[in-house]
Write a protein that holds these residues in place. Structure first.
Motif, PDB file in Angstrom:
ATOM      1  N   ILE A 107       5.117   2.530  -8.095  1.00 17.97           N
ATOM      2  CA  ILE A 107       5.789   3.715  -7.560  1.00 17.97           C
ATOM      3  C   ILE A 107       5.084   4.982  -8.033  1.00 17.97           C
ATOM      4  N   ASP A 110       1.798   5.783  -6.152  1.00 20.82           N
ATOM      5  CA  ASP A 110       1.943   6.401  -4.835  1.00 20.82           C
ATOM      6  C   ASP A 110       2.448   7.837  -4.937  1.00 20.82           C
ATOM      7  N   ILE A 574       4.211  -6.047   3.351  1.00 12.93           N
ATOM      8  CA  ILE A 574       4.394  -4.641   3.019  1.00 12.93           C
ATOM      9  C   ILE A 574       3.092  -3.869   2.992  1.00 12.93           C
ATOM     10  N   LEU A 577       2.036  -1.156   5.471  1.00 14.15           N
ATOM     11  CA  LEU A 577       2.682   0.146   5.605  1.00 14.15           C
ATOM     12  C   LEU A 577       1.963   1.174   4.745  1.00 14.15           C
ATOM     13  N   TYR A 579       2.985   3.678   2.602  1.00 13.83           N
ATOM     14  CA  TYR A 579       3.356   3.824   1.199  1.00 13.83           C
ATOM     15  C   TYR A 579       3.840   2.496   0.646  1.00 13.83           C
ATOM     16  N   TRP A 580       3.005   1.449   0.834  1.00 12.68           N
ATOM     17  CA  TRP A 580       3.465   0.115   0.489  1.00 12.68           C
ATOM     18  C   TRP A 580       3.720  -0.050  -0.999  1.00 12.68           C
ATOM     19  N   VAL A 582       5.093   2.082  -3.145  1.00 13.44           N
ATOM     20  CA  VAL A 582       6.453   2.514  -3.478  1.00 13.44           C
ATOM     21  C   VAL A 582       7.445   1.435  -3.078  1.00 13.44           C
ATOM     22  N   ILE A 583       7.235   0.878  -1.888  1.00 15.20           N
ATOM     23  CA  ILE A 583       8.182  -0.112  -1.384  1.00 15.20           C
ATOM     24  C   ILE A 583       8.133  -1.383  -2.227  1.00 15.20           C
ATOM     25  N   SER A 586       9.627  -0.728  -5.668  1.00 14.36           N
ATOM     26  CA  SER A 586      11.086  -0.648  -5.636  1.00 14.36           C
ATOM     27  C   SER A 586      11.697  -2.030  -5.439  1.00 14.36           C
ATOM     28  N   LEU A 587      11.063  -2.825  -4.577  1.00 11.22           N
ATOM     29  CA  LEU A 587      11.588  -4.169  -4.334  1.00 11.22           C
ATOM     30  C   LEU A 587      11.550  -5.007  -5.606  1.00 11.22           C
TER      31      LEU A 587
END
Lengths: 617, 401
Positions: A107, A110, A574, A577, A579-580, A582-583, A586-587
């Motif tokens: 995170i 990014d 992911i 994408l 901003y993969w 961050v995703i 977070s996941l």
């Protein structure tokens, strides 16, 4: 003469920079027992924030105020992370927090890219310290001297804090024996939060203070991780003076090392760490770990039991599905499933050592990559057919694991883990540096399966056979006398020895066996990609494996498979994408919070009884 | 486990349907592009802008063979294994007819192996490794940028004039650095046999101990220095060298330093009077470059970086190849790429038949500080065609296909 003095001071100044960051990591580890990967990100954030602040606050005082402010800001961010994430999972199995610290890295990367842009930000010279003084005719930059002074101030400050304040005394007590101080009624929560603030403050201070020497860039976070781990381990986990001496040792060896052996820059640090750990198991200033001191929290582990009928049926169904997959799935789906199978086997080999074996390996990529390189080297230098070369993977990795393992199993806990890391880095450096043999970072290409395995579907079945087969062998081994003896050594080395088990030998063979299976995964990998590069032996690959195991659940045998599949699949979906990171970050945090037992652990808790895999305790 | 598997396969199907739907519709041609978009954002970003601009222009002018070009871009994360997986997906799911991109050499090399095995054309736009055109070259892999050998050779003409005897080198401790130093030594020695290399320093990439390296070079008392470090290492080396007086009265020649991607972040610390390779976009006034710079400026309100040129030329190379082939068949594309001629913003280029290396050149010139910023002056273009080893040497290095 002037030259040697200046070279020594140069070394002292880089030691100071390193010490600031490493001391923070050491303090955090000493008290919370968390291997905090986010430390590098806090270091990076410190540099970025200081860079921005220096642009606003002018002059000599403006510069130092910026440095302090940025360290404070990062300290607060770290507190936020500790309170929101880590606090919820202190009761999770050993090392699980490590995964939780991995999410924020992604995170922060990014976010930093978004806020500060992609280009390296090169810091301006520190105001008032932008020149050099002359020592016996050799110039020495003023700012290097300021760094030395800064670290002396920090060292003194920490000594005062830990020896002259109540809070510092509590921290030292917690480093010695966490359970005891909580039994004495000290509120651990706030102690941990405070320690996290202090440690991250130091990381950011280190990052901010080196802005005039380097600046801020998006790769700083990973670049600092290896050196600070080395420093903390050599110094002794949790020891501040140790961290300082280790930083000094590493830096001085480095500055003088490049005079006689300029290529040593990659490998020297890790060689030193390996030697220190072999000679002084707990580092220069560390103390032996009390048994069961770290990680043994939560409910005792369930004994392993063979699969129930229902579970067997499920396994058969999944396997059946995998077998018919080529009929209806696209080539790419096969590639993805192959990746999952290969990484599942790799993760399972780590898990075998880490769960049932009780030995955490931070450097398993050495055997994964080592196996792959064994195959590639044999193929490219001797042109052996694939049918022979393929088996060189497990064999080569096994030999490597026998060699490294002999030293590693004589240590325990986190020192064992760090020794595996040191050896893995040495192996990586050798492969990276020895271009004539291994191709260096250009790798080895053109390692493809024999024609009869040329089609995607054929190689898919081949992978399935050896991948699933390997995992089943690992599992089956746990129910053999060898497996029982290994688990006995984990649970009580003393009792095992007294009933006649040679503990070191048992663990050594388990280490080699796990290495061989990692090598098998490496063999499968190299033929599926057609090439091998040093990346596959790197720290990042080792940590990937560790994260898969922890994500899946250490205490379940299905854990590594679930973790590896989930991680591979998430990564694939992911990473398309923008901003993969961050995703994905977070996941990972969400999964960690929702399933502190890991994915498979969670399912066992929920559905285990139904599957007959859970006792009713 | 069960539920997880169901969710997993369900989601694969779902995402496969949503994202991976084939773009190989009848009226488009898909090109697969990948780069280290997250790891090397400062390089890959401008590359992507150049590539997108080129594709936009081509499509606005009617596309290729009456079809629109579509680019699918993915992030390699700088990992060869990831790049191979993406390549498989681009070919089998996206229907890409050829692959382009990458900056990291090892990722480019991994893809070249994939290209050969799967008989797909791969245009390595950004990687510099000599191996891609020579020791690990193959029929399906083409390369746009000048390789390390060519770039290092471009610096030698000027170095010879200086007639310095004692040289020191500093280069990052990986293949790029090794190739740069060995090419520079080889070409310089051939032209000036009495030259002596008195120190070689190999800092770990992105982890330079600049102070110590500078002292080590200073200690060898060289007359001249060849540098191949870049990025944050270069920044640290330049500053420590200045503070410690290393560059005083010494001739310094340096690879890549004049590229805006590398010299701009140095700001006031940019070295002065180094002879470097680079891209002085502010100083180029040619019929090939002006329209490109104008279009780029108009599209992004920004000036081009070197990698913008690379991305832009990649787009036009793809167009030229497909038009020459008259089809998107891999074999025909491969044949078309051999000896392919086109115009780039830097000048006309050709993909050499002997090694699939393009002759795209580079500018050489002197660094200078202007208004607190590093620039390149007296830049002049060196056509890559003049800086390769002899054909015989190339044939010896390249494996038989």
């Amino acid at each position: 003469m002037g030259f040697y003095i200046v070279q020594f001071l140069t070394g002292l100044s880089s030691a100071s920079a390193l010490f600031l960051v490493a001391s923070g990591l050491s303090i955090i580890f000493g008290v919370t027992r968390i291997v905090n990967f986010t430390h590098g990100s806090f270091y990076m954030l410190g540099a970025f924030i200081a860079y921005s602040l220096v642009g606003v606050l002018d002059g000599f005082f403006g510069f130092w105020i910026s440095v302090i402010l940025s360290a404070m800001a990062v300290g607060l961010i770290a507190v936020l992370m500790e309170m929101l994430i880590l606090r919820r999972i202190y009761q999770a199995p050993e090392l699980f927090q490590l995964v939780a610290t991995f999410g924020p890295i992604l995170i922060i990367q990014d976010l930093a890219l978004d806020i500060w842009g992609p280009e390296d930000l090169f810091g301006a010279s520190a105001p008032g310290m932008d020149g050099a003084i002359t020592i016996m005719g050799t110039p020495m930059p003023e700012y290097d001297l300021a760094l030395i002074a800064l670290s002396a101030v920090v060292l003194g400050g920490l000594w005062l804090l830990f020896n002259k304040t109540r809070w510092g005394t509590l921290v030292r007590a917690a480093t010695e024996d966490r359970d005891m101080i909580s039994a004495l009624g000290v509120n651990q929560k706030w102690l941990f939060t405070g320690v996290f603030f202090l440690g991250s403050f130091l990381a950011a201070l280190g990052g901010a203070a080196q802005v005039p020497k380097g600046g801020a860039s998006l790769i700083m976070d990973f670049e600092i991780l290896a050196p600070i781990f080395v420093v903390v381990v050599i110094g002794g986990m949790g020891s501040i003076p140790g961290a300082f001496m280790a930083a000094l040792l590493i830096s001085e060896l480095n500055v003088f090392g490049i005079l006689v052996w300029p290529e040593s820059t990659l490998v020297l640090m890790f060689l030193v760490m390996a030697v220190v750990l072999i000679l002084r198991p707990w580092g220069l200033f560390g103390k032996p770990e009390a048994p069961g001191q770290h990680g043994q929290v939560g409910a005792p582990e369930q004994p392993y039991r063979p699969l129930s009928r229902k579970a067997n049926t499920l396994f058969a169904a999944v396997l059946g599905l995998l077998l018919v997959l080529p009929v209806f799935a696209s080539d790419f789906s096969l590639v993805l499933v192959m990746d999952m199978v290969v990484l599942s086997l790799f993760a399972a080999s780590i898990h075998f050592l880490m769960g049932p074996g009780g030995m955490v390996s931070f450097g398993h990529a050495a055997y994964f990559g080592g196996g792959a390189y064994a195959v590639a080297l044999i193929t490219s230098h001797f042109e052996l057919p694939m049918e022979v070369a393929f088996f060189m993977g497990p064999l080569g990795a096994c030999a490597l694991a026998l060699l490294f393992g002999w030293f590693c199993v004589r240590r325990s806990g986190v020192y064992l883990a760090m020794l595996t890391l040191a050896f893995a880095q040495v192996a990586w450096s050798v492969v990276f540096q020895w271009g004539e043999l291994t191709g260096g970072d250009d790798g080895i290409i053109g390692i493809w399966p024999s024609p009869w395995l040329g089609s995607k579907a054929a190689y898919y079945y081949f992978t399935l056979f050896f991948g699933v087969g390997g995992i089943m062998v690992l599992r089956r081994t746990l129910f053999t006398p060898f497996g029982y003896a290994m688990r006995a050594c984990r649970d009580s080395a003393l009792r095992s020895a007294s009933i006649g088990i040679d503990v070191n030998r048992q663990q050594w063979l388990a280490f080699a066996f796990s290495g061989a299976l990692a090598g098998l995964a490496g063999s499968l990998f190299v033929y599926s990609k057609g090439s091998i590069f040093p990346d596959e032996m790197s720290l990042a690959r080792s940590f990937d494996g560790l994260i898969m195991v922890l994500l899946g659940g250490v205490k379940t045998l299905a854990g590594p498979v679930a973790g590896a599949s989930a991680f591979t699949w998430l990564d694939d979906v992911i990473s398309r994408l923008d901003y993969w990171r961050v995703i994905l970050g977070s996941l990972i945090i969400l999964i960690v919070l929702a399933f502190p037992q890991g994915i498979a652990g969670f399912f066992r808790e929920r559905f285990g009884v139904w599957f007959g895999q859970e006792t009713d305790t | 486990m069960k539920r997880l598997e169901i969710i997993k396969f369900g989601a694969i199907a779902l995402f496969g349907g949503l994202i991976g739907f084939p773009a190989s519709a009848a009226d488009t041609i898909t090109i697969g592009d990948m780069n280290a978009y997250t790891r090397l954002a400062a390089i890959a970003g401008p590359y992507k802008k150049g590539l997108d601009l080129g594709i936009k222009e081509i499509n606005a002018a009617g596309g290729v063979l009456g079809k629109k070009l579509v680019i699918v871009s993915r992030d390699t994360q700088g990992k060869p294994g990831v790049a191979i997986k993406i390549a498989e997906e681009m070919i089998s799911r996206d229907g890409a007819v050829m692959l382009v991109g990458t900056t990291f050499s090892h990722v480019g090399i991994a893809l070249s192996g994939f290209a050969k095995q799967n008989k797909v054309v791969y245009l390595a736009s950004g990687p510099l490794a000599d191996a891609i055109s020579w020791s690990k070259g193959n029929a399906y892999t083409f390369r746009l940028r000048s390789n390390v050998y060519m770039l290092a050779s471009m610096l030698v003409d000027e170095a010879v004039k200086k007639n310095a005897k004692r040289w020191a080198t500093i280069a990052p401790n990986f293949a790029y650095g090794k190739e740069a130093v060995s090419a520079f030594k080889k070409v310089l020695k051939a032209r000036q046999p009495d030259v002596e290399f008195v120190a070689e320093q190999w800092p770990a990439a992105f982890k330079i101990e600049a102070g110590a390296e500078v002292q080590a070079i200073e200690n060898a008392k060289p007359d001249a220095i060849f540098n191949a470090t870049f990025g944050s290492d270069l920044a640290k080396f330049a500053r420590e060298g200045r503070l410690r007086g290393l560059f005083k009265d010494r001739y310094v020649t340096s690879l890549l330093t004049g590229e805006p991607e590398y010299i701009e972040p140095l700001k006031g610390d940019a070295p002065e009077n180094w002879y470097v390779t680079g891209y002085p976009w502010y100083d180029i006034d040619t019929a090939d470059h002006n329209p490109f710079q104008e279009a780029y400026n108009k599209e992004y309100n920004d000036y081009p970086r070197l990698n913008s040129v690379i991305g832009y030329t990649t787009a036009y190379s793809v167009k030229a190849a497909i038009e020459k082939a008259g089809s998107t068949d891999s074999e025909k594309l491969r044949q078309a790429m051999e000896g392919l001629k086109l115009k780039s913003p830097l000048g006309p280029i050709v993909f050499r038949e002997i090694d699939n290396q393009s002759t795209l050149g580079m500018f050489v010139g002197w660094t200078k500080l202007k208004d607190g910023k590093g620039i390149m002056i007296e830049g002049s273009y060196r056509d890559g065609a003049n800086f390769t080893p002899t054909d015989e040497e190339v044939r010896k290095m390249r494996p038989a296909d």
